[in-house]
Design a protein around this motif. Structure first.
Motif, PDB file in Angstrom:
ATOM      1  N   GLY A  34      19.313   3.203  -0.840  1.00 15.60           N
ATOM      2  CA  GLY A  34      19.617   1.796  -1.077  1.00 15.60           C
ATOM      3  C   GLY A  34      18.406   0.949  -1.395  1.00 15.60           C
ATOM      4  O   GLY A  34      18.487  -0.287  -1.368  1.00 15.60           O
ATOM      5  N   GLY A  35      17.275   1.595  -1.688  1.00 13.95           N
ATOM      6  CA  GLY A  35      16.054   0.854  -1.971  1.00 13.95           C
ATOM      7  C   GLY A  35      15.965   0.381  -3.408  1.00 13.95           C
ATOM      8  O   GLY A  35      16.800   0.703  -4.244  1.00 13.95           O
ATOM      9  N   GLY A  36      14.924  -0.380  -3.688  1.00 10.83           N
ATOM     10  CA  GLY A  36      14.672  -0.868  -5.034  1.00 10.83           C
ATOM     11  C   GLY A  36      14.453  -2.360  -5.076  1.00 10.83           C
ATOM     12  O   GLY A  36      15.110  -3.121  -4.354  1.00 10.83           O
ATOM     13  N   MET A  37      13.513  -2.792  -5.915  1.00 10.82           N
ATOM     14  CA  MET A  37      13.207  -4.215  -6.043  1.00 10.82           C
ATOM     15  C   MET A  37      14.402  -5.017  -6.557  1.00 10.82           C
ATOM     16  O   MET A  37      14.735  -6.083  -6.019  1.00 10.82           O
ATOM     17  N   THR A  38      15.087  -4.519  -7.578  1.00  5.57           N
ATOM     18  CA  THR A  38      16.204  -5.265  -8.151  1.00  5.57           C
ATOM     19  C   THR A  38      17.325  -5.424  -7.135  1.00  5.57           C
ATOM     20  O   THR A  38      17.866  -6.524  -6.938  1.00  5.57           O
ATOM     21  N   THR A  39      17.676  -4.335  -6.467  1.00  7.83           N
ATOM     22  CA  THR A  39      18.719  -4.374  -5.443  1.00  7.83           C
ATOM     23  C   THR A  39      18.349  -5.329  -4.313  1.00  7.83           C
ATOM     24  O   THR A  39      19.186  -6.093  -3.821  1.00  7.83           O
ATOM     25  N   ASP A  40      17.080  -5.313  -3.925  1.00  8.01           N
ATOM     26  CA  ASP A  40      16.621  -6.123  -2.805  1.00  8.01           C
ATOM     27  C   ASP A  40      16.523  -7.598  -3.164  1.00  8.01           C
ATOM     28  O   ASP A  40      17.031  -8.473  -2.443  1.00  8.01           O
ATOM     29  N   MET A  41      15.901  -7.909  -4.318  1.00  8.01           N
ATOM     30  CA  MET A  41      15.517  -9.293  -4.577  1.00  8.01           C
ATOM     31  C   MET A  41      16.438 -10.069  -5.499  1.00  8.01           C
ATOM     32  O   MET A  41      16.485 -11.301  -5.428  1.00  8.01           O
ATOM     33  N   PHE A  42      17.201  -9.406  -6.381  1.00 16.20           N
ATOM     34  CA  PHE A  42      18.059 -10.181  -7.277  1.00 16.20           C
ATOM     35  C   PHE A  42      19.167 -10.900  -6.506  1.00 16.20           C
ATOM     36  O   PHE A  42      19.656 -11.935  -6.951  1.00 16.20           O
ATOM     37  N   CYS A  43      19.567 -10.342  -5.347  1.00 16.83           N
ATOM     38  CA  CYS A  43      20.563 -11.067  -4.537  1.00 16.83           C
ATOM     39  C   CYS A  43      19.946 -12.348  -3.976  1.00 16.83           C
ATOM     40  O   CYS A  43      20.657 -13.345  -3.772  1.00 16.83           O
ATOM     41  N   PHE A  70       0.821  -1.204   0.000  1.00 20.52           N
ATOM     42  CA  PHE A  70       0.000   0.000   0.000  1.00 20.52           C
ATOM     43  C   PHE A  70       0.863   1.265   0.000  1.00 20.52           C
ATOM     44  O   PHE A  70       1.954   1.286   0.567  1.00 20.52           O
ATOM     45  N   GLU A  71       0.346   2.273  -0.654  1.00 21.67           N
ATOM     46  CA  GLU A  71       1.119   3.496  -0.866  1.00 21.67           C
ATOM     47  C   GLU A  71       1.386   4.257   0.419  1.00 21.67           C
ATOM     48  O   GLU A  71       2.344   5.029   0.502  1.00 21.67           O
ATOM     49  N   GLY A  72       0.538   4.079   1.432  1.00 16.48           N
ATOM     50  CA  GLY A  72       0.767   4.733   2.717  1.00 16.48           C
ATOM     51  C   GLY A  72      -0.093   5.943   2.978  1.00 16.48           C
ATOM     52  O   GLY A  72      -0.035   6.535   4.056  1.00 16.48           O
ATOM     53  N   ASP A  73      -0.920   6.336   2.002  1.00 12.92           N
ATOM     54  CA  ASP A  73      -1.757   7.521   2.206  1.00 12.92           C
ATOM     55  C   ASP A  73      -3.009   7.193   3.016  1.00 12.92           C
ATOM     56  O   ASP A  73      -3.300   7.848   4.022  1.00 12.92           O
ATOM     57  N   ILE A  74      -3.735   6.153   2.618  1.00 12.71           N
ATOM     58  CA  ILE A  74      -4.960   5.774   3.324  1.00 12.71           C
ATOM     59  C   ILE A  74      -4.692   4.584   4.246  1.00 12.71           C
ATOM     60  O   ILE A  74      -5.074   4.583   5.412  1.00 12.71           O
ATOM     61  N   GLN A  75      -4.022   3.595   3.711  1.00 10.25           N
ATOM     62  CA  GLN A  75      -3.594   2.456   4.530  1.00 10.25           C
ATOM     63  C   GLN A  75      -2.073   2.476   4.642  1.00 10.25           C
ATOM     64  O   GLN A  75      -1.378   2.753   3.668  1.00 10.25           O
ATOM     65  N   ALA A  76      -1.563   2.162   5.824  1.00 11.13           N
ATOM     66  CA  ALA A  76      -0.118   2.178   6.052  1.00 11.13           C
ATOM     67  C   ALA A  76       0.577   1.142   5.168  1.00 11.13           C
ATOM     68  O   ALA A  76       0.042   0.051   4.939  1.00 11.13           O
ATOM     69  N   ALA A  77       1.747   1.484   4.681  1.00  6.41           N
ATOM     70  CA  ALA A  77       2.534   0.557   3.866  1.00  6.41           C
ATOM     71  C   ALA A  77       3.072  -0.579   4.723  1.00  6.41           C
ATOM     72  O   ALA A  77       3.362  -0.383   5.907  1.00  6.41           O
ATOM     73  N   GLN A  78       3.214  -1.766   4.118  1.00  9.49           N
ATOM     74  CA  GLN A  78       3.751  -2.923   4.846  1.00  9.49           C
ATOM     75  C   GLN A  78       5.260  -2.990   4.785  1.00  9.49           C
ATOM     76  O   GLN A  78       5.872  -3.889   5.378  1.00  9.49           O
ATOM     77  N   ARG A  79       5.886  -2.089   4.051  1.00  9.08           N
ATOM     78  CA  ARG A  79       7.344  -2.076   3.939  1.00  9.08           C
ATOM     79  C   ARG A  79       7.843  -0.670   4.265  1.00  9.08           C
ATOM     80  O   ARG A  79       7.133   0.318   4.043  1.00  9.08           O
ATOM     81  N   PRO A  80       9.081  -0.531   4.771  1.00  9.21           N
ATOM     82  CA  PRO A  80       9.595   0.795   5.128  1.00  9.21           C
ATOM     83  C   PRO A  80       9.800   1.679   3.896  1.00  9.21           C
ATOM     84  O   PRO A  80      10.084   1.193   2.806  1.00  9.21           O
ATOM     85  N   SER A  81       9.655   2.973   4.097  1.00 13.25           N
ATOM     86  CA  SER A  81       9.701   3.920   2.978  1.00 13.25           C
ATOM     87  C   SER A  81      11.049   3.933   2.275  1.00 13.25           C
ATOM     88  O   SER A  81      11.118   4.186   1.061  1.00 13.25           O
ATOM     89  N   TRP A  82      12.139   3.628   2.999  1.00 12.80           N
ATOM     90  CA  TRP A  82      13.443   3.686   2.351  1.00 12.80           C
ATOM     91  C   TRP A  82      13.561   2.656   1.223  1.00 12.80           C
ATOM     92  O   TRP A  82      14.363   2.823   0.301  1.00 12.80           O
ATOM     93  N   ASN A  83      12.738   1.612   1.262  1.00 10.46           N
ATOM     94  CA  ASN A  83      12.752   0.613   0.192  1.00 10.46           C
ATOM     95  C   ASN A  83      12.447   1.202  -1.178  1.00 10.46           C
ATOM     96  O   ASN A  83      12.786   0.610  -2.208  1.00 10.46           O
ATOM     97  N   TYR A  84      11.799   2.378  -1.191  1.00 11.39           N
ATOM     98  CA  TYR A  84      11.364   2.979  -2.452  1.00 11.39           C
ATOM     99  C   TYR A  84      12.159   4.229  -2.809  1.00 11.39           C
ATOM    100  O   TYR A  84      11.778   4.965  -3.715  1.00 11.39           O
ATOM    101  N   ARG A  85      13.259   4.442  -2.076  1.00  4.85           N
ATOM    102  CA  ARG A  85      14.151   5.567  -2.385  1.00  4.85           C
ATOM    103  C   ARG A  85      15.510   5.015  -2.798  1.00  4.85           C
ATOM    104  O   ARG A  85      16.221   4.390  -1.989  1.00  4.85           O
ATOM    105  N   LYS A  86      15.887   5.246  -4.031  1.00  2.00           N
ATOM    106  CA  LYS A  86      17.149   4.749  -4.567  1.00  2.00           C
ATOM    107  C   LYS A  86      18.340   5.274  -3.774  1.00  2.00           C
ATOM    108  O   LYS A  86      19.308   4.554  -3.513  1.00  2.00           O
ATOM    109  N   GLU A  87      18.243   6.546  -3.346  1.00  2.57           N
ATOM    110  CA  GLU A  87      19.351   7.169  -2.629  1.00  2.57           C
ATOM    111  C   GLU A  87      19.581   6.541  -1.252  1.00  2.57           C
ATOM    112  O   GLU A  87      20.659   6.702  -0.660  1.00  2.57           O
TER     113      GLU A  87
END
Length: 389
Positions: A196-205, A177-194
């Motif tokens: 260290g966030g990102g799906m590829t960085t997180d999951m390809f390892c 969830f985006e976090g506006d109406i319902q809280a996100a289930q993952r921390p916000s830094w996961n979606y900021r490249k600066e």
């Protein structure tokens, strides 16, 4: 004569995060502690003594009191340099990890860590080199290979169930969830490249060690990344721009130990709604059979039991394809995957030997993520070179 008891003191950094708290403290170290430790083959009893480490003093103190942990601190450097500490565990932000691991190993500490171990391949290789030179036991979380579903899948590979393996296909993800109406289930830094966030960085390892552990060496990658949700809301309810990818679609060329070529495909997304039995599933197809494995369940279909569907779009499907698969039994009690790897790692620490999932394996995961991002940017397939120290 009574058997010896060894106590391993473990500094657990980043323990207030979801993974650090739930999987590593709550489901791994505390159960080992509360069971009185575990026994080695020679009868030695190994007990663990956690030290909670984090930046938020109130949260750390609260967790320590709740779980009857006598030691906690906000001073990471002090605990790294404490001569009574044996192991430093890290589950903090990706951007902080390499520096923590480097300090710990240079201080002579064994390390156990979440991944990715670093933000760049150069850093990840440097960590592997430092670990080797320091002579410490270094373990990197490869939890998915300890999960019941993948344990069963690997057993099918070892038994030759598939014949010649042709392909592996993975589907991972869920709606965050985006976090506006319902809280996100993952921390916000996961979606900021600066940060260290990102799906590829997180999951390809993760996918690198899963593909290595189930099929074989990853030879090339062709990926397409996307930021499907451009704006999200952080823990304070403040809107921010999502600068990291929240989905990554990858195609991989693999090679089995026997030299067979296998095609891999894995879709990873935090912007997908789940229509499958588990949050991640892998299907392996071979000449003699196929299997689908999730976190816990694994089903298989042999060649002799494979139905012969005929394409006819004019008639509704009358057969239930899911019912044509047979569940693969565990045939053993399979404990929590994180706890199982912790115990294996601690056995290696006591024995003074390398852990099988170490910093070089982690570096290959960072390499795959790095090349996956580059592949997407350059819109091409990239061969994966060998890593050497």
């Amino acid at each position: 004569m009574g058997f010896e008891t060894k106590t391993i003191r473990i500094a657990m950094n980043g323990i207030t995060g979801r993974m650090g708290y739930r999987q590593h403290l709550l489901r791994s170290i505390l159960p080992i502690r509360d069971a009185g430790g575990f026994t080695l083959e020679d009868g030695t009893r190994v007990q663990v003594e956690p030290i909670l480490v984090g930046r938020n003093e109130a949260k750390i103190r609260e967790l320590a009191e709740k779980h009857k942990v006598s030691e906690w601190t906000t001073d990471l450097d002090a605990v790294i340099n404490d001569p009574t500490v044996d192991v430093v565990f890290d589950a903090s932000m990706t951007s902080l990890r390499a520096a923590t691991l480097k300090k710990a190993m240079l201080a002579g500490k064994h390390i156990f860590t979440e991944k990715p171990t670093a933000e760049t391949l150069e850093e990840a290789i440097e960590l592997a080199r430092i670990g080797k030179e320091a002579g410490v036991t270094a373990g990197v979380v490869h939890d998915k290979l300890y999960l019941p579903g993948l344990v069963k899948l690997r057993r099918l590979v070892d038994e030759g169930f598939f014949g010649r393996i042709l392909s592996i296909r993975g589907e991972f993800g869920y709606w965050v969830f985006e976090g506006d109406i319902q809280a996100a289930q993952r921390p916000s830094w996961n979606y900021r490249k600066e940060d260290g966030g990102g799906m590829t960085t997180d999951m390809f390892c993760h996918w690198n060690y899963v593909l290595e552990g189930i099929i074989g060496k990853v030879k090339s990658v062709n990926a397409k990344t996307a930021t499907h949700i451009p704006a999200r809301w952080d823990e304070a309810g403040k809107e921010y721009k999502a600068t990291a990818d929240d989905a990554s679609y990858g195609i991989f060329e693999l090679e089995t130990p026997g030299g067979d070529e296998v095609i891999g495909q894995i879709n990873s997304s935090w912007a997908v709604r789940v229509y499958r039995d588990e949050l991640v599933e892998f299907q392996v197809d071979g000449t003699l059979g196929s299997a689908v494995a999730g976190l816990n369940k694994c089903v298989a279909q042999q060649r002799a039991h494979t139905p012969k569907p005929v394409w006819n779009p004019d008639l509704p499907v009358t057969e239930s394809f899911r019912d044509q698969w047979q569940e693969v039994p565990a045939n053993a009690e399979l404990d929590n995957g994180f706890k199982l790897q912790w115990e294996e790692f601690l056995r290696d620490v006591v024995a003074g030997r390398e852990h099988r999932f170490g910093l070089l394996s982690a570096a290959r995961g960072v390499q795959l993520a790095e090349l996956g991002l580059r592949s997407s940017d350059e819109r091409r397939t990239i061969d994966i070179p060998e890593i050497s120290l």
